[in-house]
Design a protein around this motif. Structure first.
Motif, PDB file in Angstrom:
ATOM      1  N   THR A 156      12.161  42.118  84.464  1.00  0.00           N
ATOM      2  CA  THR A 156      13.509  42.179  83.900  1.00  0.00           C
ATOM      3  C   THR A 156      14.503  41.952  85.038  1.00  0.00           C
ATOM      4  N   PRO A 157      15.615  41.237  84.783  1.00  0.00           N
ATOM      5  CA  PRO A 157      16.553  40.874  85.851  1.00  0.00           C
ATOM      6  C   PRO A 157      17.127  42.062  86.617  1.00  0.00           C
ATOM      7  N   ASP A 158      17.270  43.212  85.952  1.00  0.00           N
ATOM      8  CA  ASP A 158      17.901  44.361  86.607  1.00  0.00           C
ATOM      9  C   ASP A 158      17.088  44.878  87.796  1.00  0.00           C
ATOM     10  N   VAL A 159      15.792  44.544  87.852  1.00  0.00           N
ATOM     11  CA  VAL A 159      14.957  44.971  88.975  1.00  0.00           C
ATOM     12  C   VAL A 159      15.509  44.456  90.304  1.00  0.00           C
ATOM     13  N   LYS A 160      16.045  43.245  90.291  1.00  0.00           N
ATOM     14  CA  LYS A 160      16.532  42.614  91.516  1.00  0.00           C
ATOM     15  C   LYS A 160      18.050  42.583  91.610  1.00  0.00           C
ATOM     16  N   HIS A 161      18.726  43.355  90.775  1.00  0.00           N
ATOM     17  CA  HIS A 161      20.191  43.310  90.706  1.00  0.00           C
ATOM     18  C   HIS A 161      20.795  44.678  90.971  1.00  0.00           C
ATOM     19  N   GLY A 162      21.878  44.709  91.763  1.00  0.00           N
ATOM     20  CA  GLY A 162      22.602  45.952  91.990  1.00  0.00           C
ATOM     21  C   GLY A 162      22.157  46.651  93.261  1.00  0.00           C
ATOM     22  N   ASN A 163      22.121  47.991  93.215  1.00  0.00           N
ATOM     23  CA  ASN A 163      21.619  48.780  94.343  1.00  0.00           C
ATOM     24  C   ASN A 163      20.086  48.782  94.269  1.00  0.00           C
ATOM     25  N   VAL A 164      19.459  47.897  95.008  1.00  0.00           N
ATOM     26  CA  VAL A 164      18.033  47.636  94.807  1.00  0.00           C
ATOM     27  C   VAL A 164      17.120  48.319  95.827  1.00  0.00           C
ATOM     28  N   SER A 165      17.667  48.988  96.825  1.00  0.00           N
ATOM     29  CA  SER A 165      16.844  49.476  97.938  1.00  0.00           C
ATOM     30  C   SER A 165      15.685  50.365  97.495  1.00  0.00           C
ATOM     31  N   LEU A 166      15.901  51.230  96.520  1.00  0.00           N
ATOM     32  CA  LEU A 166      14.836  52.135  96.086  1.00  0.00           C
ATOM     33  C   LEU A 166      13.818  51.435  95.187  1.00  0.00           C
ATOM     34  N   ARG A 167      14.162  50.243  94.714  1.00  0.00           N
ATOM     35  CA  ARG A 167      13.232  49.463  93.880  1.00  0.00           C
ATOM     36  C   ARG A 167      12.534  48.360  94.670  1.00  0.00           C
ATOM     37  N   MET A 168      13.112  47.997  95.800  1.00  0.00           N
ATOM     38  CA  MET A 168      12.664  46.811  96.527  1.00  0.00           C
ATOM     39  C   MET A 168      11.525  47.080  97.500  1.00  0.00           C
TER      40      MET A 168
ATOM     41  N   LEU B 217       5.259  39.105 113.976  1.00  0.00           N
ATOM     42  CA  LEU B 217       4.554  37.841 113.771  1.00  0.00           C
ATOM     43  C   LEU B 217       5.356  36.980 112.804  1.00  0.00           C
ATOM     44  N   PRO B 218       5.200  35.633 112.866  1.00  0.00           N
ATOM     45  CA  PRO B 218       5.967  34.760 111.974  1.00  0.00           C
ATOM     46  C   PRO B 218       5.469  34.812 110.534  1.00  0.00           C
ATOM     47  N   ALA B 219       5.494  36.002 109.978  1.00  0.00           N
ATOM     48  CA  ALA B 219       5.136  36.222 108.571  1.00  0.00           C
ATOM     49  C   ALA B 219       5.649  37.602 108.206  1.00  0.00           C
ATOM     50  N   GLY B 220       6.563  37.663 107.266  1.00  0.00           N
ATOM     51  CA  GLY B 220       7.089  38.952 106.857  1.00  0.00           C
ATOM     52  C   GLY B 220       8.393  39.334 107.523  1.00  0.00           C
ATOM     53  N   GLU B 221       8.828  38.553 108.525  1.00  0.00           N
ATOM     54  CA  GLU B 221      10.094  38.897 109.184  1.00  0.00           C
ATOM     55  C   GLU B 221      11.269  38.774 108.212  1.00  0.00           C
ATOM     56  N   ASP B 222      11.137  37.888 107.218  1.00  0.00           N
ATOM     57  CA  ASP B 222      12.182  37.777 106.202  1.00  0.00           C
ATOM     58  C   ASP B 222      12.158  38.988 105.263  1.00  0.00           C
ATOM     59  N   VAL B 223      10.956  39.463 104.914  1.00  0.00           N
ATOM     60  CA  VAL B 223      10.824  40.652 104.071  1.00  0.00           C
ATOM     61  C   VAL B 223      11.482  41.847 104.755  1.00  0.00           C
ATOM     62  N   GLU B 224      11.193  42.015 106.041  1.00  0.00           N
ATOM     63  CA  GLU B 224      11.768  43.127 106.800  1.00  0.00           C
ATOM     64  C   GLU B 224      13.288  43.017 106.839  1.00  0.00           C
ATOM     65  N   TYR B 225      13.792  41.804 107.012  1.00  0.00           N
ATOM     66  CA  TYR B 225      15.236  41.611 107.118  1.00  0.00           C
ATOM     67  C   TYR B 225      15.948  41.898 105.803  1.00  0.00           C
ATOM     68  N   TRP B 226      15.424  41.349 104.708  1.00  0.00           N
ATOM     69  CA  TRP B 226      16.096  41.555 103.425  1.00  0.00           C
ATOM     70  C   TRP B 226      15.945  42.989 102.944  1.00  0.00           C
ATOM     71  N   THR B 227      14.873  43.652 103.367  1.00  0.00           N
ATOM     72  CA  THR B 227      14.734  45.074 103.055  1.00  0.00           C
ATOM     73  C   THR B 227      15.827  45.868 103.763  1.00  0.00           C
ATOM     74  N   ARG B 228      16.057  45.569 105.036  1.00  0.00           N
ATOM     75  CA  ARG B 228      17.157  46.222 105.760  1.00  0.00           C
ATOM     76  C   ARG B 228      18.491  45.955 105.075  1.00  0.00           C
TER      77      ARG B 228
END
Length: 296
Positions: free
Chosen positions: A138-150, A179-190
């Motif tokens: 559902t779109p709301d999973v990725k919308h709004g204050n997402v830190s606790l869902r992400m 390592l050059p894998a997951g650095e984007d995940v770490e960044y967008w999580t921050r």
């Protein structure tokens, strides 16, 4: 001369043919107030330079090879002049109205610092596979204050976000020690702890699937949950989350780590104890491990 509204950052390495297609997809946007910063991560030839010289809006920088996109992205951030910053992988394509739609959303929704979307999958030759990647249940999973869902569950498709520069300045740079894998995940999580995300449930980007995708190199993702734990600990220290939320997200990271066991069972087991020494006494974690083992 005024600064462009948008800075588009593209890290690249030895993909001149794909890079041309990526640049063309940006140049052909319906919204045109942008600069493009191409950071070449030490490609052995001058093909990228020659290509970029054909585009008036492209600023080309070549650095010594760093082995991944984190350092090139950080150099792009330092050079960016725009109010908004966008990131594009050098093998993906933007659909023509991508920037126009995202600019309108951020201009009209000042409490959101980032807008992103799902992607349409294309193959090596650019043929659409009639598949969507990055779309939640559902779109709301990725919308709004997402830190606790992400954290531990999903990430942003890296060629889709448009971000306010003030948010980037608050989040900081990509982690060059990873390592050059997951650095984007770490960044967008921050980033999720710094601003609200606006999710568009329509593909604005074509994500190219081929044998050289970094995402195919599964073993490199084994350490990612440990880096995310460091992010989580920092949020607790800053009192952005409380202890209950910390434990909830910590268990998400355990589940994320369990899902990596096919790529390295003993490494996964070691990392689980580093994430949470009590992970093994939590029934759902053991059930998940057994299920994945049987499924294997």
């Amino acid at each position: 001369m005024s600064n462009p509204l948008v800075s588009v950052i593209i890290p690249t390495y030895k993909r001149v043919n794909y890079l041309k297609l990526t640049l063309d997809s940006i140049i052909n946007q319906t919204f045109q107030d942008f600069e493009i910063i191409v950071i070449d991560d030490g490609s052995p030839s001058d093909e990228n330079l020659i290509l970029c010289n054909n585009y008036k809006k492209v600023y080309y920088i070549k650095i010594e090879n760093s082995g991944g996109p984190a350092k090139p992205r950080n150099i792009g951030i330092k050079e960016a002049k725009g109010k908004y910053i966008a990131f594009v992988d050098d093998d993906d394509l933007w659909l023509p109205s991508k920037l126009e739609k995202q600019i309108a959303i951020l201009e009209q929704n000042l409490d959101f610092g980032l807008v992103h979307s799902c992607c349409e999958i294309i193959d090596e030759k650019g043929v659409a596979k009639n598949e969507i990647i990055g779309r939640p249940g559902t779109p709301d999973v990725k919308h709004g204050n997402v830190s606790l869902r992400m954290m531990g569950n999903w990430t942003i498709m890296s060629s889709t976000p448009l971000v306010r520069k003030e948010v980037i300045e608050k989040v900081g740079f990509f982690n060059e020690k990873m390592l050059p894998a997951g650095e984007d995940v770490e960044y967008w999580t921050r980033t999720s702890f710094c601003t609200k995300f606006y999710y568009i449930d329509k593909p604005l980007v074509q994500y190219r699937v081929h044998n050289n995708n970094i995402s195919n190199q599964k073993t490199k993702y084994l350490q990612l949950p440990l880096y995310l734990k460091s992010v989580l600990e920092n949020q607790l220290e800053l009192k952005i989350i409380d202890k209950k939320q910390f434990q909830l997200l910590l268990n998400n990271l355990c589940k994320m780590q369990i899902r990596t066991f096919k790529n390295g069972f003993f490494k996964t087991l070691k990392n689980l104890f580093l994430i949470d020494s009590k992970w093994i006494i939590k029934p759902n974690n053991i059930k998940m491990m057994i299920f994945l083992f049987i499924k294997k």
